[in-house]
Motif scaffolding. Structure first.
Motif, PDB file in Angstrom:
ATOM      1  N   GLY A   1      30.363  29.463  13.241  1.00 21.66           N
ATOM      2  CA  GLY A   1      31.697  29.971  14.184  1.00 21.66           C
ATOM      3  C   GLY A   1      32.700  30.275  13.180  1.00 21.66           C
ATOM      4  N   LEU A   2      32.601  30.395  11.934  1.00 17.19           N
ATOM      5  CA  LEU A   2      33.660  30.833  10.937  1.00 17.19           C
ATOM      6  C   LEU A   2      33.660  32.516  10.509  1.00 17.19           C
ATOM      7  CD1 LEU A   2      33.856  27.466   8.995  1.00 17.19           C
ATOM      8  CD2 LEU A   2      34.962  28.122  11.001  1.00 17.19           C
ATOM      9  N   ASP A   3      34.735  32.926   9.859  1.00 18.18           N
ATOM     10  CA  ASP A   3      34.659  34.037   9.468  1.00 18.18           C
ATOM     11  C   ASP A   3      35.790  34.202   8.627  1.00 18.18           C
ATOM     12  OD1 ASP A   3      34.137  36.599   9.072  1.00 18.18           O
ATOM     13  OD2 ASP A   3      34.384  37.404  11.208  1.00 18.18           O
ATOM     14  N   TYR A   4      36.195  35.412   7.907  1.00 18.49           N
ATOM     15  CA  TYR A   4      37.385  35.712   7.057  1.00 18.49           C
ATOM     16  C   TYR A   4      37.974  37.135   7.509  1.00 18.49           C
ATOM     17  CZ  TYR A   4      33.786  37.525   3.714  1.00 18.49           C
ATOM     18  OH  TYR A   4      32.697  38.353   3.530  1.00 18.49           O
ATOM     19  N   ARG A   5      39.383  37.174   7.606  1.00 19.17           N
ATOM     20  CA  ARG A   5      39.779  38.330   8.010  1.00 19.17           C
ATOM     21  C   ARG A   5      40.156  39.211   7.097  1.00 19.17           C
ATOM     22  NH1 ARG A   5      42.948  35.095  11.789  1.00 19.17           N
ATOM     23  NH2 ARG A   5      42.259  35.125  13.814  1.00 19.17           N
TER      24      ARG A   5
ATOM     25  N   VAL B   1      27.652  42.084   6.275  1.00 26.49           N
ATOM     26  CA  VAL B   1      26.972  40.889   6.947  1.00 26.49           C
ATOM     27  C   VAL B   1      26.505  39.727   6.061  1.00 26.49           C
ATOM     28  CG1 VAL B   1      24.997  41.987   7.462  1.00 26.49           C
ATOM     29  CG2 VAL B   1      25.557  40.340   8.997  1.00 26.49           C
TER      30      VAL B   1
ATOM     31  N   VAL C   1      20.363  44.898   8.727  1.00 27.58           N
ATOM     32  CA  VAL C   1      19.924  44.584   7.316  1.00 27.58           C
ATOM     33  C   VAL C   1      19.256  43.145   7.127  1.00 27.58           C
ATOM     34  CG1 VAL C   1      22.195  43.627   6.975  1.00 27.58           C
ATOM     35  CG2 VAL C   1      20.914  44.617   4.973  1.00 27.58           C
TER      36      VAL C   1
ATOM     37  N   PHE D   1      29.165  49.214   4.045  1.00 24.06           N
ATOM     38  CA  PHE D   1      29.437  48.116   5.094  1.00 24.06           C
ATOM     39  C   PHE D   1      28.044  47.405   5.579  1.00 24.06           C
ATOM     40  CE2 PHE D   1      28.781  52.253   7.321  1.00 24.06           C
ATOM     41  CZ  PHE D   1      27.950  52.031   8.272  1.00 24.06           C
TER      42      PHE D   1
ATOM     43  N   ASN E   1      33.060  25.377  15.781  1.00 21.59           N
ATOM     44  CA  ASN E   1      34.189  26.229  15.291  1.00 21.59           C
ATOM     45  C   ASN E   1      34.147  27.618  16.228  1.00 21.59           C
ATOM     46  OD1 ASN E   1      35.022  24.645  12.790  1.00 21.59           O
ATOM     47  ND2 ASN E   1      32.771  25.437  12.454  1.00 21.59           N
ATOM     48  N   SER E   2      35.368  28.046  16.230  1.00 24.90           N
ATOM     49  CA  SER E   2      35.361  29.533  16.941  1.00 24.90           C
ATOM     50  C   SER E   2      36.758  30.154  16.275  1.00 24.90           C
ATOM     51  CB  SER E   2      35.669  29.108  18.563  1.00 24.90           C
ATOM     52  OG  SER E   2      35.851  30.220  19.225  1.00 24.90           O
ATOM     53  N   PHE E   3      36.290  30.647  15.061  1.00 28.89           N
ATOM     54  CA  PHE E   3      37.316  31.210  14.250  1.00 28.89           C
ATOM     55  C   PHE E   3      38.000  32.607  15.083  1.00 28.89           C
ATOM     56  CE2 PHE E   3      38.694  34.201  11.168  1.00 28.89           C
ATOM     57  CZ  PHE E   3      39.628  33.388  10.275  1.00 28.89           C
TER      58      PHE E   3
ATOM     59  N   TYR F   1      39.387  30.734   5.251  1.00 30.52           N
ATOM     60  CA  TYR F   1      40.974  30.140   5.242  1.00 30.52           C
ATOM     61  C   TYR F   1      41.125  29.320   6.360  1.00 30.52           C
ATOM     62  CZ  TYR F   1      40.560  33.905   1.911  1.00 30.52           C
ATOM     63  OH  TYR F   1      40.046  34.893   0.968  1.00 30.52           O
TER      64      TYR F   1
ATOM     65  N   VAL G   1      23.772  34.352  14.063  1.00 30.51           N
ATOM     66  CA  VAL G   1      24.859  34.212  15.047  1.00 30.51           C
ATOM     67  C   VAL G   1      26.011  35.110  14.480  1.00 30.51           C
ATOM     68  CG1 VAL G   1      26.508  32.489  15.537  1.00 30.51           C
ATOM     69  CG2 VAL G   1      24.165  31.874  15.118  1.00 30.51           C
TER      70      VAL G   1
ATOM     71  N   LEU H   1      29.211  26.545  19.313  1.00 32.68           N
ATOM     72  CA  LEU H   1      29.489  26.121  17.973  1.00 32.68           C
ATOM     73  C   LEU H   1      30.716  25.179  17.758  1.00 32.68           C
ATOM     74  CD1 LEU H   1      28.850  29.640  16.060  1.00 32.68           C
ATOM     75  CD2 LEU H   1      27.282  27.892  16.551  1.00 32.68           C
TER      76      LEU H   1
ATOM     77  N   TYR I   1      30.963  33.524  19.854  1.00 32.36           N
ATOM     78  CA  TYR I   1      30.057  33.772  18.853  1.00 32.36           C
ATOM     79  C   TYR I   1      28.734  33.846  19.768  1.00 32.36           C
ATOM     80  CZ  TYR I   1      33.056  33.414  15.028  1.00 32.36           C
ATOM     81  OH  TYR I   1      34.141  33.704  14.081  1.00 32.36           O
TER      82      TYR I   1
ATOM     83  N   VAL J   1      24.942  46.288  12.631  1.00 27.73           N
ATOM     84  CA  VAL J   1      25.406  45.436  11.745  1.00 27.73           C
ATOM     85  C   VAL J   1      24.360  44.271  11.109  1.00 27.73           C
ATOM     86  CG1 VAL J   1      26.972  43.448  11.113  1.00 27.73           C
ATOM     87  CG2 VAL J   1      27.855  45.742  12.180  1.00 27.73           C
TER      88      VAL J   1
ATOM     89  N   TRP K   1      29.265  32.631   9.680  1.00 28.03           N
ATOM     90  CA  TRP K   1      29.109  33.150  11.351  1.00 28.03           C
ATOM     91  C   TRP K   1      28.373  31.757  12.074  1.00 28.03           C
ATOM     92  CZ3 TRP K   1      27.611  38.998  11.402  1.00 28.03           C
ATOM     93  CH2 TRP K   1      29.018  39.878  11.245  1.00 28.03           C
TER      94      TRP K   1
ATOM     95  N   SER L   1      27.313  36.029   7.233  1.00 25.13           N
ATOM     96  CA  SER L   1      26.341  35.319   7.982  1.00 25.13           C
ATOM     97  C   SER L   1      26.302  33.667   8.063  1.00 25.13           C
ATOM     98  CB  SER L   1      24.928  36.042   8.152  1.00 25.13           C
ATOM     99  OG  SER L   1      24.226  35.934   6.849  1.00 25.13           O
TER     100      SER L   1
END
Lengths: 717, 717
Positions: B569-573, B559, A559, B555, A638-640, B616, A547, A636, A645, A556, B566, B563
Motif C-alpha cells: 500500500g505504498l507508492d511515490y508521487r 510498474v 508487463v 511507461f 498502509n494506504s498511501f 517518502y 497489488v 493493507l 489498493y 499497466v 504497492w 509493484s
C-alpha cells in the motif's frame, strides 16, 4: 480462452479496411476486448428450422459439402444485382459480422461464409463487377486456400505488399464508383471512416439498408433467423432487478442531457433486462434492440420468442415489446420528437445512426428548429480522435453505452454465481484430468477431438450446465502452438505423453461463465519446455499476486505477466487478460490487460478478468495457463494517498501441474472435496487449503513458483 | 535528480492555467520529461554585469533583501502601463519561463520573481486593475506566504476550491476584457489554448511582443542578459560533426515536405551545433534560436559571445550569425518567401508562430497564392488532439522538432563521455561518503548545507568538472521526505546517525552529465525504514534488470519499480525515470519512465534514463535510490518475433548501502580503483567486479536484493 491479437473484430476489420495497418492505440478504448478475441462463430439451423449451436468442426463438415453447389453462380448472381436500378453499385463489401457487433453470430447472418464458402471466423469479402477478393489473416491462409473457389483472390492480410481492402478498391475501380454496404453490418464509426476514406477517390458509399444482397441470392435456402425462446435470468443470479438497472440508465441519461438511448449490444440488453437467450452458440443472448427513454423502455424482439412469464417480467419493469425490425422506424420517431439520443457509435450500426441523423435533419427543416450539439464526452480518447463525431451529430450524444461499465462491475449475486459455477466447473475438470491421466497410459490413444468431447461429458454432468462458452481448444504438441487451433475429427492429433497438451475450454452455466486453460505433460518434458513453462507460470503468478492502486488501467499490469519471458527473449502475441461476463459473454469489455495501451479503463473492484500468459513455439508446443480472477479491494497496513489498493481473488479452482505431478495433481480427493462444496456458501477453508496448497507446494522439474515467489518477498502480506 | 510530478513546467503550467485540473495523458507526448521535472532555477548577475550561476540558496538570500524595495510600487507601476494607448489591457499574465521553455533560466528573465518577490521555481502571477493573484503548488505555500506582499492573493493550486487562473480571471473580470501576455513566454500550443479558453467569456488575448511589461518597470536595475562566451563542444565528446547533423535535419525536412525549421530549445541548438555555453545555471546552454534551411543555417545569438574559433567552427558548417533579436524579422522573411516551415508548436513560442502565420497571410493576400496545408504527423497523439493545429497552419508543419529524438539517442562518443564522467563522479562521491561517514561520528554535527558544499568540493577536484547539474538535495530525516527539498543555511538540519539521509546531486562535466541519489543510515534504521528501503531497492533492481522488446514505451516499465511498494500500500508521487543529456540538460525528452501513459516514445538503444524509485514518509524520512542507465541491446538465446530485446547498462558506479555497511561501503579501495580508471577505455573488469560485487553481496538488515533477485530466477542470464 485466449485473447487473439491476430483476429480482426468488426471494428478492427473496418480499420484494416481503411488502409491503416496500425492504428493508434488510443483508437481502441471502447471495443478493445472484443477486438482481440473470438474464435470461429458457428451455429446451424436444425431440421425444424430452429438454430442449434453446433461445434464449429461439425459445421465445417456440413459446409464443405454444401460448397459443391458452386461459388461461381453466387458471384454471378450478386453481380447481376449490381445493375438493378434500385441498387446500381460497382462493388459490394461483405463483412463477417451481424448487426450487433457480436462475437458469435447466428447462421442466417453468416453471409460472408455463404458467399465465399470460407468457414473461418475472420474475413472480409469484396465483390466488384470484375473481381472478387477475400481478406483474412495468417491463421486462416491454408483454410482459405482450400475453401475459396478459383474466382476469389485470397488477400493474405499482414503479408508484405498485400494491399488493404481500400487500397485494392482504389486500385481496381476507376474513380467515382458507387461502393455498396449493408449499413446494419458496420458500426457507425466504421461506416463513417469508410466513407471518408473512399471519398478520397471520389467513390460514394451507398448504404443499402432495405435488403442484404447476399440474402437476396441466398433465397429460400437461407436459414431462418433463430427463434429460440428467451428466458428470465433469475434475480438470485442477476442480483439487481430490472427497474433498478433502468433507473440507473435513466440517471445516466439525465446526467448527460439525453432523453433516450439505443442499446444494440446483445449482452448489454441481456444484462439490463435480466434475460437470457440462445440465438447464437456459446453466448446466452438473443437478437434484439432496446430503446430506453425517461419513462418508457422498448424491447425490439421477435414476439414469438417471448413466453408469458417473460412478458410479465418485462411488464413489471415497464418494458414494452416491438418487432425486431421496427427499430429503424422507432428511431425515426425519436428524431421527429426532437429527442436527445445517446448512441454508442462504436457499437450501434450505421443503419440506425444514419436514420437518426437524416430524420433529425428532416425534423429541423420542417420545424425550423435548430438542433443542438450535446456536450461530448471529451474524456474518451476514442471519440475525440474521430473527427466525424465533431461534425453534425446534432441532437446525438456519441459516447460509450451507459451499460458497458455497469455490466463489467459484478454485484454480489453475480460474484457468488461465478464462484459457484467455477467450483462445479473445477469438479468437472478435475474428474476429466483424472480420467485423461489414466487414458493416456493406455495403448489406444485418444484424439484431441475425443478428449474435448469427453470434457464436455464431464461438464454436462454438472448442475446448471448450458453449453460451452467457446469452441474447445484441444491442442497436443505442435497444435498447441496454434493459438487459434481447433481440432477436426479428420485431421487432429492423438494426445500422448511425449509432448505438452494445451486445453483451453469454458462453459456457460445458469449462474456463471467459465474460461480456463491448463497445459500438462504426461511424460517427461524437455529442458526447453520446463524453462518456458516456468516462465509462463512466473508471469501468471506475478499478475495473480499483483497489488495496485485504484484507477490503474489494466495495461499497466501486462508487463508483469511478460517480463520473465522477456528476460530470455520470448513473448506471446496476445493480450494477457480479457473481461468475462457473469453468465454472459466469455469476452466482454471495457477492461483488459494487454499491450493495447489505448484502453485506459481502470481495473475496478468487482470486475472479472482472465490471467492467461502463454508461450508458443511454432511447430513444437504451446503453453498457456489461464485462470479467471476477480478484482477486489485488499486490506493493507498502509494506504498511501488515502486511496484503495486492489488485487485479485482467484475464481478458478483447478490445480496447475507441478513437478511431482503424479503425487499431487488430479487426485480423486480433490474431486470429492470439490463436489462436496457446491453450495452457495462458497468453498470451505479445507478445500481452499487443498487447492492452494497441494499442486503448488514444491517442485524442481516444473519449478513451482507460486509459493517460492511469495516466500522470497520479505514483509509480504 | 528526482522527477517532480508536482512541479508545473511551462507547458503544464499553461494547462493548469486553462482550467483543466487533469489533462488526458495523451496530451504529454512531447514535453513529458520536462513537464515533470525541474528545481528552482537561479542565476545572478555578478558585479561585472555577467551572469554567474549561483546556488539558489545564495540567490534567495540576496532576493529577500532586495524585496524590501516594496512590491506595491511594482504593482502600481505595471497597472499604470495597462492604460497606455499602445497597451490598453485589463490584465497581464506573468509566467515563470523564458522564451525557450527552459528548465533553468537567466536572472534577467525572472520577471515573475521580480514582480512578486517570490523566489521559488514554480508559479504564475496575474495582475488585473484591481487584483493581483499568484498561483503556486504545495511545495511552495509556506515560502510564498513569507515572500509575497499583502497585496497579492496566494492561490494554493491543487487545494480544494481554489480556482484555476482562467476560472479566477473569468470571475473577477467583466466579459469582453483584453488579457495581455508576452507571447515569447508562452509556447504556441499554450497560447492557442489560452486564447480559446478565454474566448468563452469574450475576452481577447493581446500578445504584446514589442516589450515585456515587467521589463518596463524593472528598468535600469534589470540584470543584463547573460554574455558568457560560448564554446565548441569537442568532437571527441560530440561524436558527430555539425555538417552531418545538419544534413540529417535537412533529410528530415525533405521527407516532411518542408524547407526550413526553427529550433528554439536551447539544448537542441547546443547539441545540433556542437556548442556549449553558460548562460543559465546547471545547463551548459546559451540563449539563441536556430533556423535551418536546405542550404543555409542561421544562428541567432549575441555576437559578443562568439569568439573567433567558435566562428570558424560555425563557418565550416555553413552556419551564419544574426543577432538574437532578429529572429522575428527572419521568420517573417521566410514566410514572405513562401517557405514551408517546420515548427515544434509545443516548444516554439507564440511570438514566432504568430509572426509566421500573419506573414503567411499577408504574403498570400499580396500574391493571391493559396497556401498549402502540409501533411500533419498523424502518428502524434499530442498534435492531432489539438484542434487548432488542424485549422489554418498553412505552410506550417506543426510537429515535434527533428532534433528531439536524434539528441536522445547517444552516439558512441557521447556514451564514452557519459561513462567516463560517471566514473570520475563516482570517485568524488566515494571520497565524499568516506569523509561523511567519519564526520558523522564526530561530536560537532554538520548541516545539510555544509555536507552539500563539501560534496561540491570533492567534485571540483575531478577533471572536467564545470558545475552542479541542479541544486543539491541534501535532506536528513523528515527533510528527506520533501521531494523538492533544498536546505538553506539559516534553517537546515544537522546530519546525524539517527535517521536516513537522502542526497540527490549531479554534475556537469566537459564530457558528460551525472545525476545520482543515495539514501544512507549511519546508525540503526528502524524496522519500518528497513522495509521501505528494501522495497524501494527491489523496485530499483526490478527496473535495472528489466529486459524488454524494442518499441516498448517507457511507461510500460514503470510498474516494475512500484509493484513491491504497492504490495504493502505504498507508492511515490513522481515518475521513475527521465532522459538525461550528454554534457547537456540533466532532464531531457522525449523518453520517460512514468505513469504518464500518454508518452508513447519507445525506449531505444543509446537513450539514457534515470532509475529512481523512492518512498517518502511525511515528517519522518525519505528514500530514493537513483542511477542513470543506458538502454542497450541484450544478446539473448532467443529473439521472439525476430526483433531486438533491450536492457539497461548502469552508468552510475556508486555503491548502494547494504546491510554490512561498515565492511563494504565507502571504503577507500573503491576510490582508488575508480581514480585509476579515468581513461577512455572505460572501467576494467576488476573495477566492475568490485563495484558490482561488494556493496550488494549479502544483507539482512537492509535486504540486499540485487543478488538474491537474480539468483532466484531459474534459467536467468
Amino acid at each position: 480462452m485466449a485473447i487473439e491479437a491476430a483476429r480482426l473484430s468488426p471494428s478492427l476489420a473496418a480499420a484494416a479496411f481503411l488502409g491503416r495497418r496500425a492504428l493508434p492505440a488510443t483508437h481502441f478504448t471502447r471495443r478493445l476486448p472484443l477486438l482481440l478475441l473470438s474464435r470461429a462463430s458457428a451455429s446451424s439451423s436444425g431440421g425444424d428450422g430452429r438454430a442449434v449451436a453446433l461445434p464449429s468442426s461439425e459445421l465445417r463438415k456440413r459446409r464443405s459439402s454444401a460448397s459443391a453447389t458452386g461459388e461461381d453462380s453466387k458471384l454471378g448472381a450478386i453481380r447481376r444485382l449490381f445493375v438493378r436500378p434500385d441498387i446500381a453499385i460497382d462493388a459490394y463489401i461483405v463483412p463477417s459480422q451481424d448487426a450487433h457487433q457480436s462475437e458469435f453470430i447466428a447462421e442466417c447472418f453468416m453471409r460472408r461464409t455463404y458467399l465465399t464458402g470460407f468457414t473461418g471466423s475472420a474475413g472480409t469479402a469484396v465483390v466488384t463487377k470484375n473481381n472478387a477478393a477475400f481478406w483474412t489473416d495468417g491463421r486462416y491462409f491454408l483454410q482459405a486456400e482450400k475453401e475459396l473457389s478459383h474466382e476469389w483472390t485470397l488477400m493474405r492480410s499482414g503479408n508484405h505488399g498485400v494491399p488493404t481492402t481500400i487500397e485494392w478498391l482504389n486500385d481496381v475501380l476507376p474513380s467515382g464508383c458507387r461502393i455498396g454496404i449493408d449499413p446494419f453490418l458496420f458500426s457507425f464509426d466504421a461506416a463513417e471512416e469508410l466513407k471518408d476514406a473512399i471519398a478520397n477517390k471520389n467513390h460514394e458509399l451507398i448504404m443499402i439498408s432495405d435488403f442484404n444482397l447476399v440474402d437476396e441470392i441466398w433465397g429460400e435456402s437461407r436459414p431462418e433467423p433463430p427463434k429460440e425462446p428467451v428466458r428470465v435470468h433469475d434475480i438470485k443470479y442477476a442480483g439487481i432487478d430490472v427497474p433498478s438497472k433502468l433507473s440507473y440508465v435513466r440517471s445516466e441519461l439525465a446526467e448527460n442531457g439525453c432523453e433516450s438511448v439505443v442499446i444494440s449490444m446483445l449482452d448489454e440488453i441481456a444484462w439490463l433486462l435480466n434475460m437470457r437467450g440462445s440465438d447464437v452458440p456459446h453466448s446466452p443472448v438473443f437478437y434484439s434492440y432496446l430503446i430506453v427513454e425517461m419513462s418508457t423502455a422498448t424491447l425490439f424482439v421477435d414476439r414469438n420468442k417471448v413466453s408469458e412469464d417473460v412478458l410479465e417480467h418485462l411488464e413489471k419493469a415497464g418494458v414494452t415489446l416491438k418487432p425486431y425490425n421496427a427499430i429503424l422506424s422507432s428511431v425515426e420517431r425519436l428524431a421527429e420528437k426532437g429527442a436527445k439520443l445517446w448512441l454508442d457509435s462504436s457499437s450501434v450500426n450505421a443503419a440506425i445512426a444514419s436514420v437518426f441523423r437524416s430524420s433529425c435533419d428532416r425534423y429541423r427543416k420542417k420545424t425550423g428548429k435548430t438542433g443542438r450539439q450535446i456536450g461530448k464526452d471529451t474524456s474518451s480518447d476514442e471519440l475525440t480522435s474521430k473527427s466525424h463525431v465533431q461534425n453534425g451529430a446534432l441532437n446525438g450524444l456519441y459516447k460509450v453505452s451507459p451499460v458497458t461499465l455497469a455490466k463489467s462491475i459484478k454485484n454480489n449475486a453475480e460474484i457468488r454465481g461465478m464462484k459457484n459455477s467455477h467450483l462445479r466447473d473445477a469438479a468437472a475438470l478435475a474428474e476429466f484430468w483424472c480420467w485423461l491421466e489414466e487414458e493416456v497410459r493406455k495403448t489406444v490413444a485418444l484424439t484431441e477431438v475425443q478428449v474435448a468431447e469427453k470434457l464436455l461429458e464431464f461438464r454436462q454432468k454438472q448442475d446448471g450446465f448450458i453449453e460451452t462458452s467457446f469452441d474447445t481448444i484441444s491442442g497436443y504438441g505442435a497444435n498447441g502452438a496454434i493459438i487459434h487451433y481447433r481440432p477436426t475429427p479428420d485431421s487432429c492429433s492423438s494426445v500422448g505423453s511425449d509432448n505438452l497438451f494445451l486445453l483451453d475450454s469454458g462453459a456457460q452455466y445458469i449462474d456463471g461463465t467459465t474460461d480456463i486453460t491448463r497445459t500438462v505433460h504426461f511424460g517427461e518434458p524437455s529442458q526447453r519446455q520446463k524453462e518456458c513453462f516456468t516462465r509462463v507460470l512466473q508471469g501468471h503468478i506475478a499478475l495473480d499476486q499483483a497489488v495496485f492502486p485504484e484507477r490503474t488501467p489494466g495495461f499497466v499490469l501486462d508487463v508483469l505477466a511478460r517480463s520473465s519471458l522477456w528476460k530470455i527473449g520470448l513473448d506471446y502475441r496476445h493480450g494477457t487478460g480479457h473481461g468475462v461476463g457473469a453468465a454472459l459473454n466469455v469476452h466482454e469489455g471495457p477492461q483488459s490487460i494487454s499491450y493495447r495501451y489505448g484502453n485506459l479503463t481502470a481495473l475496478q473492484k468487482g470486475m472479472i478478468v482472465s490471467n492467461e500468459p502463454g508461450y508458443y513455439e511454432d511447430n513444437s508446443f504451446g503453453i498457456r495457463i489461464e485462470n479467471l480472477v476477480l478484482v477486489k479491494e485488499v486490506n493493507l497496513a498502509n494506504s498511501f494517498g488515502g486511496i484503495s489498493y486492489l488485487g485479485f481473488e482467484k475464481l478458478t479452482f483447478v490445480p496447475i501441474q507441478g513437478a511431482k505431478k503424479k503425487d499431487i495433481l488430479f487426485q480423486g480427493s480433490i474431486v470429492s472435496v470439490l463436489e462436496a462444496q457446491l453450495e452457495d456458501s462458497g468453498p470451505s477453508q479445507a478445500l481452499l487449503d487443498l487447492i492452494n496448497g497441494c499442486p503448488l507446494a514444491t517442485g524442481d522439474e516444473f519449478a513451482c513458483w507460486w509459493q517460492s515467489a511469495v516466500d522470497s518477498t520479505p514483509f509480504s502480506q
